[in-house]
Motif scaffolding. Structure first.
Motif, PDB file in Angstrom:
ATOM      1  N   GLY A   1      -3.753  18.401   0.611  1.00 28.89           N
ATOM      2  CA  GLY A   1      -5.073  17.828   1.266  1.00 28.89           C
ATOM      3  C   GLY A   1      -4.810  16.972   2.338  1.00 28.89           C
ATOM      4  O   GLY A   1      -4.082  17.116   3.262  1.00 28.89           O
ATOM      5  N   THR A   2      -5.325  15.882   2.317  1.00 28.17           N
ATOM      6  CA  THR A   2      -5.575  14.810   3.184  1.00 28.17           C
ATOM      7  C   THR A   2      -4.705  13.735   3.098  1.00 28.17           C
ATOM      8  O   THR A   2      -4.788  12.927   1.963  1.00 28.17           O
ATOM      9  CB  THR A   2      -7.158  14.188   3.330  1.00 28.17           C
ATOM     10  N   LEU A   3      -3.935  13.004   4.256  1.00 29.58           N
ATOM     11  CA  LEU A   3      -3.304  12.118   4.094  1.00 29.58           C
ATOM     12  C   LEU A   3      -3.985  11.028   5.038  1.00 29.58           C
ATOM     13  O   LEU A   3      -4.425  11.062   6.067  1.00 29.58           O
ATOM     14  CB  LEU A   3      -1.848  12.174   4.879  1.00 29.58           C
ATOM     15  N   SER A   4      -4.378  10.052   4.505  1.00 24.48           N
ATOM     16  CA  SER A   4      -5.129   8.811   4.800  1.00 24.48           C
ATOM     17  C   SER A   4      -4.239   7.584   5.040  1.00 24.48           C
ATOM     18  O   SER A   4      -3.896   7.069   4.294  1.00 24.48           O
ATOM     19  CB  SER A   4      -6.607   8.724   4.262  1.00 24.48           C
ATOM     20  N   LEU A   5      -4.253   7.120   6.466  1.00 25.84           N
ATOM     21  CA  LEU A   5      -3.602   5.879   6.810  1.00 25.84           C
ATOM     22  C   LEU A   5      -4.473   4.903   7.547  1.00 25.84           C
ATOM     23  O   LEU A   5      -5.197   5.155   8.201  1.00 25.84           O
ATOM     24  CB  LEU A   5      -2.581   6.281   7.596  1.00 25.84           C
ATOM     25  N   ASN A   6      -4.693   3.793   6.893  1.00 26.38           N
ATOM     26  CA  ASN A   6      -5.305   2.691   7.344  1.00 26.38           C
ATOM     27  C   ASN A   6      -4.668   1.500   7.207  1.00 26.38           C
ATOM     28  O   ASN A   6      -3.846   0.999   6.479  1.00 26.38           O
ATOM     29  CB  ASN A   6      -6.773   2.683   6.599  1.00 26.38           C
ATOM     30  N   SER A   7      -4.771   0.604   8.577  1.00 27.44           N
ATOM     31  CA  SER A   7      -3.907  -0.451   8.773  1.00 27.44           C
ATOM     32  C   SER A   7      -4.729  -1.457   9.576  1.00 27.44           C
ATOM     33  O   SER A   7      -5.376  -0.982  10.586  1.00 27.44           O
ATOM     34  CB  SER A   7      -2.642  -0.410   9.434  1.00 27.44           C
ATOM     35  N   GLY A   8      -4.776  -2.763   9.405  1.00 25.79           N
ATOM     36  CA  GLY A   8      -5.268  -3.809  10.083  1.00 25.79           C
ATOM     37  C   GLY A   8      -4.478  -4.228  11.377  1.00 25.79           C
ATOM     38  O   GLY A   8      -4.643  -5.098  12.050  1.00 25.79           O
TER      39      GLY A   8
ATOM     40  N   LEU B   1       3.859   2.758  11.527  1.00 25.27           N
ATOM     41  CA  LEU B   1       4.817   3.181  11.995  1.00 25.27           C
ATOM     42  C   LEU B   1       5.542   4.036  11.184  1.00 25.27           C
ATOM     43  O   LEU B   1       5.846   3.538   9.832  1.00 25.27           O
ATOM     44  CB  LEU B   1       5.709   1.857  12.546  1.00 25.27           C
ATOM     45  N   GLN B   2       6.047   4.993  11.563  1.00 20.53           N
ATOM     46  CA  GLN B   2       7.174   5.809  10.739  1.00 20.53           C
ATOM     47  C   GLN B   2       8.533   5.761  11.344  1.00 20.53           C
ATOM     48  O   GLN B   2       8.770   6.166  12.393  1.00 20.53           O
ATOM     49  CB  GLN B   2       6.716   7.357  11.059  1.00 20.53           C
ATOM     50  N   ALA B   3       9.306   5.188  10.373  1.00 22.07           N
ATOM     51  CA  ALA B   3      10.732   4.850  10.665  1.00 22.07           C
ATOM     52  C   ALA B   3      11.556   6.289  10.291  1.00 22.07           C
ATOM     53  O   ALA B   3      12.526   6.433  11.135  1.00 22.07           O
ATOM     54  CB  ALA B   3      11.442   3.709   9.936  1.00 22.07           C
ATOM     55  N   SER B   4      11.240   6.701   9.161  1.00 19.78           N
ATOM     56  CA  SER B   4      12.165   7.889   8.797  1.00 19.78           C
ATOM     57  C   SER B   4      11.286   8.818   7.881  1.00 19.78           C
ATOM     58  O   SER B   4      10.102   8.301   7.656  1.00 19.78           O
ATOM     59  CB  SER B   4      13.469   7.754   8.295  1.00 19.78           C
ATOM     60  N   GLY B   5      11.707  10.011   7.344  1.00 24.60           N
ATOM     61  CA  GLY B   5      11.055  10.690   6.371  1.00 24.60           C
ATOM     62  C   GLY B   5      10.024  11.521   7.104  1.00 24.60           C
ATOM     63  O   GLY B   5       9.810  11.425   8.432  1.00 24.60           O
ATOM     64  N   ALA B   6       9.617  12.727   6.443  1.00 25.00           N
ATOM     65  CA  ALA B   6       8.504  13.615   7.138  1.00 25.00           C
ATOM     66  C   ALA B   6       7.374  13.596   6.645  1.00 25.00           C
ATOM     67  O   ALA B   6       7.208  13.500   5.263  1.00 25.00           O
ATOM     68  CB  ALA B   6       9.296  14.888   7.002  1.00 25.00           C
ATOM     69  N   LEU B   7       6.163  13.724   7.193  1.00 23.78           N
ATOM     70  CA  LEU B   7       4.857  13.680   6.765  1.00 23.78           C
ATOM     71  C   LEU B   7       4.439  15.307   6.599  1.00 23.78           C
ATOM     72  O   LEU B   7       4.336  15.639   7.726  1.00 23.78           O
ATOM     73  CB  LEU B   7       3.990  12.822   7.589  1.00 23.78           C
ATOM     74  N   THR B   8       3.850  15.678   5.491  1.00 22.27           N
ATOM     75  CA  THR B   8       3.438  16.889   5.311  1.00 22.27           C
ATOM     76  C   THR B   8       1.954  16.872   5.021  1.00 22.27           C
ATOM     77  O   THR B   8       1.646  16.287   3.837  1.00 22.27           O
ATOM     78  CB  THR B   8       4.378  17.691   4.559  1.00 22.27           C
ATOM     79  N   ALA B   9       0.966  17.423   5.657  1.00 28.89           N
ATOM     80  CA  ALA B   9      -0.230  17.325   5.086  1.00 28.89           C
ATOM     81  C   ALA B   9      -1.117  18.297   5.919  1.00 28.89           C
ATOM     82  O   ALA B   9      -1.118  18.766   6.775  1.00 28.89           O
ATOM     83  CB  ALA B   9      -0.950  15.972   5.669  1.00 28.89           C
ATOM     84  N   GLY B  10      -2.334  18.758   4.863  1.00 31.55           N
ATOM     85  CA  GLY B  10      -3.172  19.666   5.400  1.00 31.55           C
ATOM     86  C   GLY B  10      -3.856  18.869   6.519  1.00 31.55           C
ATOM     87  O   GLY B  10      -4.487  19.607   7.664  1.00 31.55           O
ATOM     88  N   SER B  11      -4.341  17.759   6.504  1.00 33.52           N
ATOM     89  CA  SER B  11      -5.192  16.997   7.306  1.00 33.52           C
ATOM     90  C   SER B  11      -4.542  15.337   7.522  1.00 33.52           C
ATOM     91  O   SER B  11      -4.408  14.913   6.587  1.00 33.52           O
ATOM     92  CB  SER B  11      -6.683  17.146   7.301  1.00 33.52           C
ATOM     93  N   LEU B  12      -4.820  15.052   8.704  1.00 31.56           N
ATOM     94  CA  LEU B  12      -4.566  13.467   8.733  1.00 31.56           C
ATOM     95  C   LEU B  12      -5.763  12.647   9.217  1.00 31.56           C
ATOM     96  O   LEU B  12      -6.328  13.000  10.441  1.00 31.56           O
ATOM     97  CB  LEU B  12      -3.481  13.139   9.824  1.00 31.56           C
TER      98      LEU B  12
END
Length: 199
Positions: free
Chosen positions: A107-114, A118-129
């Motif tokens: 589904g959706t990967l929702s990222l929210n920050s004040g 940042l992505q240091a490592s690992g993989a993001l797999t998502a239908g939507s960002l």
């Protein structure tokens, strides 16, 4: 709680030490810091952890199956401590979201920050960002498989995906950089950049 739901969603909760959670669906909130030492859930059970201070996660993978996952560090930064997998994933960190492990959702990967995301490592797999950041959002690991970008607002936005990428929402930032290893990037939504756009 065995396989029963754990519902401690009152934001007035105060946990002076660490908490260990075992159950089905888990919904826990706190007014201050929340340090989770262990988490065990039955399959396909929703997870919501919301700290008024900083949310500190155990060094373990979280997998809610087809159910949703929400992790909120409303008074500090949020850093992953293990792989995340869910039907929908929402990550919030007032002082930053720092990704160092795989995050997987159909589904959706929702990222929210004040601050920054940042992505240091690992993989993001998502239908939507989707999401927002007051600072820069930088998601450039080669293993990312982001199929689409919905509404996202950031100071500057950089995304690399190993699969064809479609912008379906409004992507707004100072500088925007989008790259797909397949060479296919399609914009059916809109880009709003006050600086440079690179595709």
């Amino acid at each position: 709680a065995g396989s029963n739901a754990i519902m401690l969603s009152n934001p007035g909760n105060a946990f002076g030490g660490t908490i260990s959670l075992t159950g089905g669906a888990v919904n826990v909130a706190s007014q201050g810091n929340m340090v989770v030492s262990a988490l065990s859930q039955s399959s396909d059970s929703a997870l919501s952890l919301a700290a008024g201070g900083q949310l500190v996660l155990p060094n373990a993978a979280f997998d809610t199956g087809t159910a949703a996952m929400s992790l909120r560090s409303n008074g500090g930064a949020l850093s992953t401590a293990g792989a995340l997998s869910a039907g929908q994933i929402s990550l919030t960190g007032r002082d930053g979201v720092f990704l160092a492990h795989d995050a997987t959702t159909a589904g959706t990967l929702s990222l929210n920050s004040g601050a920054t995301i940042l992505q240091a490592s690992g993989a993001l797999t998502a239908g939507s960002l989707s999401g927002s950041s007051a600072g820069d959002t930088v998601l450039v690991n080669a293993g990312n498989q982001i199929a689409s970008v919905g509404n996202f607002n950031a100071r500057n936005f950089t995304l690399a995906s190993s699969v064809p990428l479609t912008v379906t929402g409004l992507l707004s930032a100072g500088n925007i950089s989008l790259s797909s290893a397949t060479g296919t990037t399609v914009v059916t939504g809109a880009l709003s950049a006050s600086g440079r756009t690179t595709i």
